[in-house]
Design a protein around this motif. Structure first.
Motif, short mmCIF file in Angstrom:
data_model
loop_
_atom_site.label_atom_id
_atom_site.label_comp_id
_atom_site.label_asym_id
_atom_site.label_seq_id
_atom_site.Cartn_x
_atom_site.Cartn_y
_atom_site.Cartn_z
N ARG A 1 0.63 -1.26 0.02
CA ARG A 1 -0.08 0.09 0.12
C ARG A 1 0.90 1.16 -0.16
O ARG A 1 0.23 2.23 -0.50
CB ARG A 1 -1.00 -0.06 1.23
CG ARG A 1 -2.00 -1.16 1.09
CD ARG A 1 -2.69 -1.19 2.57
NE ARG A 1 -3.57 -0.31 2.52
CZ ARG A 1 -4.19 0.35 3.28
NH1 ARG A 1 -4.13 -0.16 4.76
NH2 ARG A 1 -5.56 1.13 3.13
N TYR A 2 1.91 1.15 0.52
CA TYR A 2 2.67 2.59 1.02
C TYR A 2 4.03 2.44 0.31
O TYR A 2 4.87 3.52 0.49
CB TYR A 2 2.68 2.85 2.40
CG TYR A 2 1.41 2.74 2.84
CD1 TYR A 2 0.56 3.77 2.63
CD2 TYR A 2 1.15 1.79 3.73
CE1 TYR A 2 -0.76 4.03 3.23
CE2 TYR A 2 -0.28 1.81 4.36
CZ TYR A 2 -1.16 3.04 4.06
OH TYR A 2 -2.51 2.98 4.61
N GLY A 3 4.49 1.41 -0.57
CA GLY A 3 5.74 1.52 -0.82
C GLY A 3 7.03 1.22 0.21
O GLY A 3 6.59 0.32 0.98
N ARG A 4 8.06 1.78 -0.09
CA ARG A 4 9.18 1.44 0.93
C ARG A 4 9.14 2.30 2.11
O ARG A 4 8.92 3.52 2.04
CB ARG A 4 10.50 1.76 0.15
CG ARG A 4 11.76 1.62 1.14
CD ARG A 4 13.04 2.09 0.15
NE ARG A 4 14.04 2.36 0.66
CZ ARG A 4 15.21 1.67 0.30
NH1 ARG A 4 15.07 1.09 -0.62
NH2 ARG A 4 16.39 1.71 1.14
N ILE A 5 9.25 1.70 3.47
CA ILE A 5 9.03 2.17 4.63
C ILE A 5 10.42 1.88 5.35
O ILE A 5 10.84 0.59 5.41
CB ILE A 5 8.09 1.97 5.54
CG1 ILE A 5 6.67 2.33 4.47
CG2 ILE A 5 8.11 2.51 6.90
CD1 ILE A 5 5.22 1.99 5.25
N THR A 6 11.06 2.99 5.91
CA THR A 6 12.57 2.63 6.73
C THR A 6 12.17 2.93 8.16
O THR A 6 11.42 3.85 8.39
CB THR A 6 13.83 3.13 6.18
OG1 THR A 6 13.91 3.20 4.69
CG2 THR A 6 14.81 2.82 6.98
N ILE A 7 12.42 1.76 8.95
CA ILE A 7 12.04 2.09 10.42
C ILE A 7 13.60 1.94 10.96
O ILE A 7 14.30 0.68 11.01
CB ILE A 7 11.21 0.96 11.08
CG1 ILE A 7 9.77 1.33 10.47
CG2 ILE A 7 11.03 1.29 12.48
CD1 ILE A 7 8.57 0.69 10.70
N THR A 8 13.81 2.98 12.01
CA THR A 8 15.14 2.60 12.63
C THR A 8 15.02 3.01 14.08
O THR A 8 14.16 3.86 14.64
CB THR A 8 15.98 3.96 12.12
OG1 THR A 8 16.35 3.82 10.88
CG2 THR A 8 17.61 3.84 12.94
N ARG A 9 15.51 1.97 14.92
CA ARG A 9 15.25 2.42 16.30
C ARG A 9 16.77 2.11 17.01
O ARG A 9 17.42 0.99 16.91
CB ARG A 9 14.29 1.26 16.91
CG ARG A 9 13.84 1.45 18.10
CD ARG A 9 12.61 0.58 18.59
NE ARG A 9 12.45 0.57 20.04
CZ ARG A 9 11.61 -0.34 20.57
NH1 ARG A 9 10.95 -1.27 19.84
NH2 ARG A 9 11.20 -0.10 21.97
N ALA B 1 10.69 4.94 17.84
CA ALA B 1 11.31 4.63 16.43
C ALA B 1 10.97 5.77 15.31
O ALA B 1 10.27 6.32 15.49
CB ALA B 1 10.73 3.28 15.99
N ARG B 2 12.22 5.62 14.62
CA ARG B 2 12.20 6.87 13.66
C ARG B 2 11.41 6.15 12.16
O ARG B 2 12.14 5.22 11.68
CB ARG B 2 13.59 7.18 13.30
CG ARG B 2 13.65 8.31 12.22
CD ARG B 2 14.01 9.82 12.63
NE ARG B 2 13.75 10.80 11.67
CZ ARG B 2 12.88 11.63 11.56
NH1 ARG B 2 11.76 11.59 12.18
NH2 ARG B 2 13.07 12.60 10.30
N VAL B 3 10.61 6.76 11.62
CA VAL B 3 9.99 6.12 10.37
C VAL B 3 10.27 7.10 9.17
O VAL B 3 10.13 8.35 9.10
CB VAL B 3 8.50 5.68 10.52
CG1 VAL B 3 7.68 5.33 9.22
CG2 VAL B 3 8.18 4.87 11.53
N ASN B 4 10.60 6.53 8.12
CA ASN B 4 10.83 7.51 6.88
C ASN B 4 10.08 6.65 5.65
O ASN B 4 10.52 5.55 5.61
CB ASN B 4 12.47 7.55 6.66
CG ASN B 4 12.59 8.61 5.45
OD1 ASN B 4 11.77 8.77 4.63
ND2 ASN B 4 13.87 9.12 5.59
N SER B 5 9.04 7.29 5.19
CA SER B 5 8.53 6.65 4.13
C SER B 5 8.71 7.53 2.88
O SER B 5 8.77 8.64 2.80
CB SER B 5 7.19 6.47 4.49
OG SER B 5 6.27 5.83 3.20
#
Length: 186
Positions: free
Chosen positions: A73-81, A88-92
């Motif tokens: 649904r949203y493509g690439r999502i990067t989660i860093t913790r 957590a830091r989310v970058n979409s």
């Protein structure tokens, strides 16, 4: 691909060589000798799902975990913790997903929660409340609760008790959540 797949997992820290594992669409098998990091991989993924249990000791020198997830649904999502943090830091790449910090639990007032993001990724747009007890008291459906179904602790495999229903305090909400996901009825 289902609603999402894990494309890459990376652990890193100052002065440490990055530990990276890449996954492919479909079944991925993780095998190797004892004490080579297989359990770290699973626990690190679960940590990115919102677990508060550290996947490894900070004494290793690794301080951060990053996961790259490909979603339908949203493509690439990067989660860093970072280890030990409840954020957590989310970058979409998709503007329907807000970039920024997401709390890993509902104990703190926060504008965004990682649990809600994961439920959106699997297709649930609204907050779902399921029974948490036989008296039908309700609680929010929890991604970390249902994600346990996909993770089998290697120390539990040969036990006679259920590997899905591990903690009786979560049995009702887990069963209610799974029932909702299968039927849409809550």
């Amino acid at each position: 691909m289902l609603n999402f797949m894990i494309a890459q997992l990376r652990v890193f820290g100052n002065g440490k060589e990055d530990g990276v594992i890449k996954f492919t669409d479909g079944l991925n098998l993780i095998q190797g000798r004892s004490n080579t990091g297989k359990t770290w991989i699973l626990k690190s993924i679960y940590y990115l799902f919102g677990s508060d249990k550290r996947p490894y000791s900070p004494l290793t020198g690794y301080t951060d975990i990053e996961g790259i997830f490909l979603t339908r649904r949203y493509g690439r999502i990067t989660i860093t913790r970072k280890l030990g943090e409840q954020v957590a830091r989310v970058n979409s790449e998709n503007d329907k997903i807000e970039n920024g910090e997401y709390a890993t639990n509902y104990q703190n007032e926060f504008p965004r929660y990682l649990n809600d993001l994961w439920l959106r990724i699997i297709g649930l747009e609204e907050t779902i409340e399921v029974p948490k007890s036989a008296r039908y008291a309700r609680e929010r459906m929890s991604w970390t609760n249902i994600a346990n179904v996909f993770f089998v602790d290697e120390d539990e495999i040969d036990k006679s008790k259920s590997i899905v229903l591990r903690d009786s305090s979560y049995d009702t909400s887990l069963i209610a959540s799974l029932y909702f996901l299968l039927t849409g009825d809550y």
